[in-house]
Each structure stands twice: as C-alpha cells, then as structure tokens.
Design an enzyme around this catalytic site. Structure first.
Site, short mmCIF file in Angstrom:
data_model
loop_
_atom_site.label_atom_id
_atom_site.label_comp_id
_atom_site.label_asym_id
_atom_site.label_seq_id
_atom_site.Cartn_x
_atom_site.Cartn_y
_atom_site.Cartn_z
N TYR A 157 39.28 -7.15 -53.70
CA TYR A 157 38.07 -7.96 -53.80
C TYR A 157 36.95 -7.22 -53.12
O TYR A 157 37.12 -6.71 -52.01
CB TYR A 157 38.30 -9.32 -53.13
CG TYR A 157 37.09 -10.23 -53.12
CD1 TYR A 157 36.58 -10.75 -54.32
CD2 TYR A 157 36.46 -10.60 -51.93
CE1 TYR A 157 35.48 -11.60 -54.31
CE2 TYR A 157 35.36 -11.45 -51.92
CZ TYR A 157 34.87 -11.94 -53.12
OH TYR A 157 33.79 -12.79 -53.11
N LYS B 89 32.05 -8.71 -42.09
CA LYS B 89 32.91 -9.49 -41.21
C LYS B 89 32.78 -9.12 -39.72
O LYS B 89 31.82 -9.53 -39.11
CB LYS B 89 34.35 -9.44 -41.73
CG LYS B 89 34.39 -10.07 -43.15
CD LYS B 89 35.74 -10.46 -43.68
CE LYS B 89 35.60 -11.34 -44.91
NZ LYS B 89 35.80 -10.69 -46.20
N ASP C 129 36.03 0.12 -49.23
CA ASP C 129 35.54 -1.19 -48.82
C ASP C 129 36.27 -1.57 -47.55
O ASP C 129 37.44 -1.97 -47.58
CB ASP C 129 35.78 -2.20 -49.95
CG ASP C 129 35.34 -3.61 -49.56
OD1 ASP C 129 35.06 -3.84 -48.37
OD2 ASP C 129 35.30 -4.47 -50.45
C1 PLP Z 1 35.04 -10.68 -47.59
C2 PLP Z 1 35.07 -9.43 -48.37
C3 PLP Z 1 33.96 -8.99 -49.11
C4 PLP Z 1 32.75 -9.83 -49.32
O1 PLP Z 1 32.08 -10.10 -48.15
P1 PLP Z 1 31.16 -11.43 -48.08
O2 PLP Z 1 30.47 -11.30 -46.77
O3 PLP Z 1 32.10 -12.59 -48.18
O4 PLP Z 1 30.24 -11.37 -49.24
C5 PLP Z 1 34.02 -7.74 -49.68
N1 PLP Z 1 35.11 -6.97 -49.57
C6 PLP Z 1 36.19 -7.36 -48.90
C7 PLP Z 1 37.36 -6.44 -48.78
C8 PLP Z 1 36.23 -8.63 -48.30
O5 PLP Z 1 37.33 -9.05 -47.70
#
Ligand code: PLP
Length: 424
Positions: free
Chosen positions: A151, A263, A235
């Site tokens: 994701y 995060k 990511d």
């Molecule tokens: C949470 C998440 C996102 C998106 O971040 P948001 O601040 O929720 O938009 C992107 N990549 C990964 C791996 C994530 O866990």
C-alpha cells in the site's frame, strides 16, 4: 444563525456513535476504522495515554494499533506534548518556512544515506504520489511497477485496479506482480522496461500484514532498475524509524533512489516526506517542473512533534527493548496457538507483527488472503472483549511502543490463549 436548527437539534440529541453513522460516511473517515473486516461495531476512542486508549464509554484497552505505527513512544509521550505546547504558543501555522522544517529534514538526511534533500507533505499518500511524479519526470516514462498487497496511499496511479473513479487509461500505467517474486519482477521489468518510470515497494511489507522481504528480493530490484534507469522508490512510511533509528534500506543495505516517509516522523501529527539525492529532488518546484505545494506542508506542529520524537529515539534508542518485547509477544502467541492446536503463522519484523491463521508460511498477498479470516475476526473480537485492541483487519500489523511492558504482553497472550482454545 438559525439555519435548520431543528435538524441540528435532532443530531445533537444522538449519541456519538449514531451521530457518526449519520454524518460520516460509514461512520468513519478511513475505511478500516469501520471494523467491517471483523464484523464488529466501530470503537470510538475518546482518549489515549501510553499503551492504553479509552473509548467513549470510559472502557480502557491496551492498544496494539498505536496510530497505525505512528506512536512508537506510546500515546502522548511527554517530550512531544511539551514540544507541541511550545509550538502552539509560538503559532500553530506561520504560512512561510519555519526553522524546524530544515532541522527535521537534516535529522532524516543524516541517517538515511540515499537522502540528501526532502520535501515534507501532509500525508504518506501525498509523499508517494509526489515520488512517482518525480520519477516520471526524471525517467521521461510513465508506467509504475508495484507489488500485490503493498500500500502506498491512495494516489491515483497507486490505486489503479483497487478503486473505482479512476480514468480507464490509468490501469495500463500500473503493473503489479507478487511480492517476493524475483522472477515475476524481472519478467515485468524486461517486458515493460522501456516504459517503466518507477518501481515502488515497501522494504518490509506492512499492509498485507507483515511480510518480510526474502534475502535476494530487494537487491534484485535494485539491480534490475539500475540497469534500465528506472527509479527505485522505497516506501518507508511504516518502516522509517520503526525497525531502527533510520531506514530499513540501511538494514538491508540497498541504496534506493527515492524514499517516502510518514507516520513516526510526525510524532503523532499529520506528515509525509519524500527524499532522495539532489539530482532527483531538483525536479520539484520551484527548482524544477514537478509541482507540489501545500497550505499545511511542513506544518510547524508536525515538525515540532517529529523533532521531539526523533530526538528521543536518537538519544535513547529503544530498538533492542522493542525487539525483546516483540519477540516475547510472537513467542507467546505461537506457543498459545500450538497448545490450542490452532495453526498460525506469526510474521514479525522488529516491533511489528501479524498473526495469520494459516498452516502455510505467508510470503505474499495471495498467501495472506488464503489465511482463515473468520478465525482472525474471532481472535480480534475476543481480545476486544478482554480489553485489548488490535487492528480490525487480518491484513494490518500490530505495533508495539516503548510504553508497552512485559505485563501488557503477557496479559494479551493469556487473552489470546483463551480465544485460540475456543476455535477448536
Ligand atoms: C500509511 C501508509 C501510507 C499512506 O500514508 P497516509 O499518511 O495514511 O496517507 C503509505 N505507505 C505505507 C507503507 C503506509 O503504511
């Protein structure tokens, strides 16, 4: 003002759960919070402290969601709260550049070898979207290779095939192959190499549940992309400062082109960031033609909380203690399931873990989906009744924080033991 006061009157009379159902879509602002995947009622959380959260009825739970990983020091760590108070008094939003933006960027660039410059965004979604734009501008190509089950937020290219409301043309621009499948990645890169701008991957997957990369996987992606001038994006929205002080790329020893963060680096406030070498980052406006901007980008409160949390992590690295706690939880759960005769797989990377109700190892999204979700729901609901909150989805990670103790872990394992025994 007396605009439709009778209707507002009715709404104000509802309890907040019913009110949420009425005025928020599905009662939530982010779908997983609706508890649909475990068949439960959403929990309304009114407060949090340390390792615990409190619902609107005053019940407390030991929390293993931890702001989806953002709260590595637990809820409301004093260092972040103080920094936020100071910044609030000095002005929540200044509207121009604030000195803390450069300080937080420097802290990240200092420990992530591939990152020379950063751009802060308001979410991880926005960071990943922006990384893909930079890659497209740099490579002069448009396709993106992603991995099933990863994701990267809900940017359009990264949601192709997973959301309605996207242009049809976009589906051809995103190619997806199984995680941990070096052969499939190689074939896709060979087939689409001339058209691929970027390969984006979670260096440790956390959004199909936790799935660690197999030894050659990330290295192979680096080789394939280098040979063809494709931009490799890690990511690290979850893994950044979660598995160690810095990035997962240092742990696996792979130099990426671009990295996204989120995060933890916001210390509990909204944030995202994209970083990389100057030669790539200079594509962003005002230096280059890739547009990104934001009213709230580099928000002083997010910078203040992020600086406070990263400083605490740097001064007193909690990673060994988190590793021991997490190992204790993984061992305890595995043991309890074995005693109950319920096959599970505990996938763990540092202080994040997922329990798959499966008798087969889980190394990709297909295997994750083959796990017994009804058992996961039983476990999650039993834990909730016992005063423990885990993510209400079989495809998310449980997160530990420095506020968790052996006692929290042992109590959670004991509650799980009961839940597992009931499954036979
Ligand atoms: C949470 C998440 C996102 C998106 O971040 P948001 O601040 O929720 O938009 C992107 N990549 C990964 C791996 C994530 O866990």
């Amino acid at each position: 003002m007396s605009v439709r006061s009778s209707e507002f009157g009715t709404l104000n009379g509802l309890n907040e759960g019913l009110l949420a159902d009425r005025v928020l879509v599905g009662g939530v602002n982010s779908p997983v919070r609706a508890f649909r995947q475990v068949g439960g009622e959403p929990v309304l959380l009114a407060g949090a402290k340390g390792a615990t959260v409190r619902d609107d009825a005053g019940r407390t739970y030991v929390d293993f969601i931890m702001g989806w990983g953002a709260q590595i020091l637990g809820h409301n760590p004093p260092a972040a709260v103080q920094a936020l108070r100071r910044q609030l008094a000095a002005g929540a939003l200044v509207g121009l550049t604030h000195p803390a933006e450069a300080r937080l960027a420097a802290m990240i660039a200092d420990v992530v070898p591939s990152v020379e410059q950063l751009r802060f965004t308001v979410s991880g979604t926005e960071a990943c979207m922006t990384a893909v734009k930079i890659a497209r501008a740099h490579a002069g190509r448009s396709k993106v290779l992603v991995f099933d089950g990863c994701y990267h937020g809900h940017g359009e290219s990264l949601m192709a095939g997973k959301s309605a409301g996207l242009p049809n043309a976009l589906s051809g621009e995103t190619v997806s192959v199984p995680y941990n499948d070096v052969g499939a990645a190689e074939r896709a890169i060979e087939r689409f190499g001339q058209e691929l701008a970027a390969v984006i991957v979670e260096p440790v997957a956390a959004n199909m549940g936790v799935v660690a990369p197999e030894p050659r996987f990330l290295m192979a992606l680096r080789e394939f992309t280098s040979q063809r001038n494709i931009v490799l994006i890690f990511d690290e929205v979850v893994t950044g400062f979660r598995l160690g002080y810095g990035s997962a790329q240092s742990l696996v020893n792979v130099q990426t082109d671009l990295t996204t963060f989120g995060k933890i680096i916001g210390g509990g406030l909204p944030i995202g960031a994209v970083g990389g070498p100057r030669r790539l980052m200079q594509h962003l406006a005002p230096e280059g033609d890739v547009y990104h901007g934001g009213t709230f980008a580099g928000h002083p409160l997010s910078m203040a909380a992020g600086l406070a949390v990263l400083s605490a992590l740097k001064q007193r690295p909690p990673y060994q203690r988190l590793e021991r706690l997490s190992q204790r939880l993984a061992d305890g759960l595995a043991h309890a399931a074995r005693d109950a005769g319920v096959p599970i797989q505990v996938n763990r990377a540092g202080s994040m873990l997922t329990v798959f109700f499966s008798d087969q190892p889980v190394r990709n999204a297909q295997q994750a989906k083959a796990s017994r979700r009804e058992r996961f729901a039983q476990w999650a609901n039993a834990l909730r009744r016992g005063g423990f909150l885990i993510p209400p989805s079989p495809f998310e990670a449980l997160f530990l924080s420095t506020a968790h103790t052996n006692t929290h872990i042992d109590r959670m394992v004991r509650a799980s033991r009961g839940a597992f025994a009931a499954m036979r």
